[in-house]
Design a protein around this motif. Sequence first.
Motif, PDB file in Angstrom:
ATOM      1  N   LEU A 149      39.836   1.088 -15.571  1.00  0.00           N
ATOM      2  CA  LEU A 149      40.947   0.321 -16.130  1.00  0.00           C
ATOM      3  C   LEU A 149      41.311  -0.785 -15.149  1.00  0.00           C
ATOM      4  N   ALA A 150      41.097  -2.031 -15.556  1.00  0.00           N
ATOM      5  CA  ALA A 150      41.293  -3.185 -14.671  1.00  0.00           C
ATOM      6  C   ALA A 150      42.703  -3.735 -14.776  1.00  0.00           C
ATOM      7  N   ASP A 151      43.218  -4.191 -13.644  1.00  0.00           N
ATOM      8  CA  ASP A 151      44.541  -4.790 -13.547  1.00  0.00           C
ATOM      9  C   ASP A 151      44.553  -6.151 -14.248  1.00  0.00           C
ATOM     10  N   GLY A 152      45.769  -6.656 -14.507  1.00  0.00           N
ATOM     11  CA  GLY A 152      45.910  -7.871 -15.298  1.00  0.00           C
ATOM     12  C   GLY A 152      46.425  -9.078 -14.534  1.00  0.00           C
ATOM     13  N   PHE A 153      47.006 -10.010 -15.291  1.00  0.00           N
ATOM     14  CA  PHE A 153      47.413 -11.332 -14.812  1.00  0.00           C
ATOM     15  C   PHE A 153      48.674 -11.237 -13.959  1.00  0.00           C
ATOM     16  N   ASN A 154      48.611 -11.812 -12.778  1.00  0.00           N
ATOM     17  CA  ASN A 154      49.771 -11.914 -11.897  1.00  0.00           C
ATOM     18  C   ASN A 154      49.349 -12.754 -10.702  1.00  0.00           C
ATOM     19  N   TYR A 155      50.280 -12.969  -9.778  1.00  0.00           N
ATOM     20  CA  TYR A 155      49.974 -13.754  -8.593  1.00  0.00           C
ATOM     21  C   TYR A 155      49.671 -12.831  -7.427  1.00  0.00           C
ATOM     22  N   GLY A 156      48.609 -13.150  -6.667  1.00  0.00           N
ATOM     23  CA  GLY A 156      48.299 -12.400  -5.460  1.00  0.00           C
ATOM     24  C   GLY A 156      47.481 -11.159  -5.718  1.00  0.00           C
ATOM     25  N   PRO A 157      47.463 -10.241  -4.750  1.00  0.00           N
ATOM     26  CA  PRO A 157      46.603  -9.063  -4.845  1.00  0.00           C
ATOM     27  C   PRO A 157      47.196  -7.978  -5.726  1.00  0.00           C
ATOM     28  N   SER A 158      46.316  -7.163  -6.301  1.00  0.00           N
ATOM     29  CA  SER A 158      46.757  -6.002  -7.067  1.00  0.00           C
ATOM     30  C   SER A 158      47.410  -4.980  -6.151  1.00  0.00           C
ATOM     31  N   ASP A 159      48.332  -4.249  -6.710  1.00  0.00           N
ATOM     32  CA  ASP A 159      48.981  -3.135  -6.035  1.00  0.00           C
ATOM     33  C   ASP A 159      48.662  -1.892  -6.855  1.00  0.00           C
ATOM     34  N   LEU A 160      47.695  -1.099  -6.398  1.00  0.00           N
ATOM     35  CA  LEU A 160      47.236   0.035  -7.198  1.00  0.00           C
ATOM     36  C   LEU A 160      48.306   1.096  -7.370  1.00  0.00           C
ATOM     37  N   ASP A 161      49.165   1.270  -6.364  1.00  0.00           N
ATOM     38  CA  ASP A 161      50.269   2.225  -6.521  1.00  0.00           C
ATOM     39  C   ASP A 161      51.204   1.786  -7.642  1.00  0.00           C
ATOM     40  N   GLU A 162      51.539   0.510  -7.658  1.00  0.00           N
ATOM     41  CA  GLU A 162      52.424   0.000  -8.706  1.00  0.00           C
ATOM     42  C   GLU A 162      51.754   0.085 -10.066  1.00  0.00           C
ATOM     43  N   VAL A 181      33.824   4.571 -20.087  1.00  0.00           N
ATOM     44  CA  VAL A 181      34.817   3.826 -20.854  1.00  0.00           C
ATOM     45  C   VAL A 181      35.340   2.745 -19.917  1.00  0.00           C
ATOM     46  N   VAL A 182      35.317   1.488 -20.370  1.00  0.00           N
ATOM     47  CA  VAL A 182      35.678   0.372 -19.494  1.00  0.00           C
ATOM     48  C   VAL A 182      36.615  -0.572 -20.244  1.00  0.00           C
ATOM     49  N   GLY A 183      37.672  -0.983 -19.575  1.00  0.00           N
ATOM     50  CA  GLY A 183      38.601  -1.929 -20.178  1.00  0.00           C
ATOM     51  C   GLY A 183      39.686  -2.305 -19.201  1.00  0.00           C
ATOM     52  N   GLY A 184      40.788  -2.807 -19.723  1.00  0.00           N
ATOM     53  CA  GLY A 184      41.855  -3.227 -18.827  1.00  0.00           C
ATOM     54  C   GLY A 184      43.108  -3.606 -19.563  1.00  0.00           C
ATOM     55  N   VAL A 185      44.146  -3.810 -18.788  1.00  0.00           N
ATOM     56  CA  VAL A 185      45.437  -4.201 -19.311  1.00  0.00           C
ATOM     57  C   VAL A 185      45.615  -5.697 -19.115  1.00  0.00           C
ATOM     58  N   SER A 186      46.167  -6.374 -20.123  1.00  0.00           N
ATOM     59  CA  SER A 186      46.406  -7.808 -20.036  1.00  0.00           C
ATOM     60  C   SER A 186      45.086  -8.548 -19.731  1.00  0.00           C
ATOM     61  N   MET A 187      45.087  -9.405 -18.723  1.00  0.00           N
ATOM     62  CA  MET A 187      43.878 -10.146 -18.379  1.00  0.00           C
ATOM     63  C   MET A 187      42.750  -9.223 -17.946  1.00  0.00           C
ATOM     64  N   GLY A 188      43.088  -7.998 -17.496  1.00  0.00           N
ATOM     65  CA  GLY A 188      42.044  -7.043 -17.130  1.00  0.00           C
ATOM     66  C   GLY A 188      41.110  -6.732 -18.287  1.00  0.00           C
ATOM     67  N   GLY A 189      41.649  -6.788 -19.512  1.00  0.00           N
ATOM     68  CA  GLY A 189      40.793  -6.607 -20.682  1.00  0.00           C
ATOM     69  C   GLY A 189      39.852  -7.771 -20.882  1.00  0.00           C
ATOM     70  N   MET A 190      40.287  -8.969 -20.520  1.00  0.00           N
ATOM     71  CA  MET A 190      39.418 -10.139 -20.612  1.00  0.00           C
ATOM     72  C   MET A 190      38.373 -10.125 -19.509  1.00  0.00           C
ATOM     73  N   ILE A 191      38.764  -9.702 -18.308  1.00  0.00           N
ATOM     74  CA  ILE A 191      37.827  -9.613 -17.189  1.00  0.00           C
ATOM     75  C   ILE A 191      36.708  -8.636 -17.518  1.00  0.00           C
ATOM     76  N   THR A 192      37.055  -7.456 -18.026  1.00  0.00           N
ATOM     77  CA  THR A 192      36.030  -6.457 -18.334  1.00  0.00           C
ATOM     78  C   THR A 192      35.238  -6.833 -19.581  1.00  0.00           C
ATOM     79  N   ARG A 193      35.870  -7.514 -20.521  1.00  0.00           N
ATOM     80  CA  ARG A 193      35.122  -8.036 -21.681  1.00  0.00           C
ATOM     81  C   ARG A 193      34.014  -8.964 -21.197  1.00  0.00           C
TER      82      ARG A 193
END
Length: 445
Positions: free
Chosen positions: A90-103, A167-179
């Motif tokens: 499950l890939a993270d989505g659109f935001n500024y800067g690095p992902s925060d996996l805990d968040e 199973v591969v996908g993501g939330v928000s832009m993460g779905g576009m990245i994995t697509r």
Amino acid sequence: MAQEPRIDVNAIARAVERGLSPDQAQRIANTLGDQGVWFATPPARHRRAAAPDRVWDLVGDQPHQGHTATGRAGVYLADGHSALVRPLILADGFNYGPSDLDELWQHLNAAYEKGTPGLLDQLRMMGIDVVLLGFDQRHTFIQANAAVAVSCVRRAITDREGDNPLVVGGVSMGGMITRYALARMESDGDDHQTDKYFSWDTPHLGAWIPLVLQQLAYLQESLTPNPGKPGQADLIRSPAAQQLLWGWVPNENYSGQVTTSSDLRNDFLEDLQRIGWFPMRPYKLGLVNGTGDGTGEDLPPGTPVFDLNEGPLELTVRIQPDLGERRNIGEIRLTGEPIWSSATSHVAGFDGAPGGTLDSFSRIADAMGLPIQDRFRNTCFVPSVSAAALARDPRKWQSDLYADLSDLPKDETLLDAFCCDPGNQPHSAVSKTLAEWFVEQLAGW
């Protein structure tokens, strides 16, 4: 023949900041407030995040535009597993800067119903190993972060015990990245071994941030330059924003077309089409944070959201009008004289469309210390027709925003199945309706 959506700005100078006295510029800058990078969502940690069983440091398998992206994935093994057996990425989505996996964990695993485990906990109880994929620059090129996703898929295949499909996908832009990543792997003849692809409120056709707020972010930045620190408009001008946003402007004084104003979006769509548009092998699932019956928000087009009058300075910002010619969306006046005004032509009323919402106007009003009606706080960010991947050309997209998706013919969407929320929810929210549908789709996997 349909008219091209466009924006037109009238200003007292080629650059409004150069036509103002220092005192006038400071007055406008103070009024606009300072909230750092506009539209970036800060971490909101209210719960404890699970500790990953493994952490993978990842490097994109190839560069894009000379940039090799990096990231990391947290592996959360299913109950009773000592190794990766049934990977769900499950890939993270659109935001500024690095992902925060805990968040990201806390957001996705938030309790949506009292007494019911969070979504990620439910998946692990089902024997599914969750792999949360994050990126060191969420705002960089989609293709660059897709290369990180490719590396993550390959790592999961290498580390997996047995031969269960992914199973591969993501939330928000993460779905576009994995697509993009899965489609590119298929185009390259690279076996991704993925049985299901999913996108959670992903802007397949495009996303929307009010054009007038984009302009004000640029204006605030130009009036209060802060060398060495991220600017207020850094997220808007980022490659990811340019590639995702249906309507985009490059600065506060831009006049011209808004659907084709960024070469990065045009190039990305051409690149996506070249590799097949969507991955063909996986069963494609879509989760939509907006309604599917065409019901939007109570945001009458052209209505003022805030109408500030502070002595000589006046500022008006409006809900996006629906089509029409040179419809005003915002204006700044000093001593009654307009010094900057913006108007759109043939732009649809996106703000009130059904879809996953973002508190765009709310953030700006709060930064300015202005009162705002509750109904204006949240506007459409990813229209339902976009998250449901209607079979439309995103370059020409402005129609069908209020389409009823409840009985959509199969050839009208590029997904195999999708689920909409009964109400327009915050973008990427894990609601009871979407979580239960998603778990049901994976129950037989």
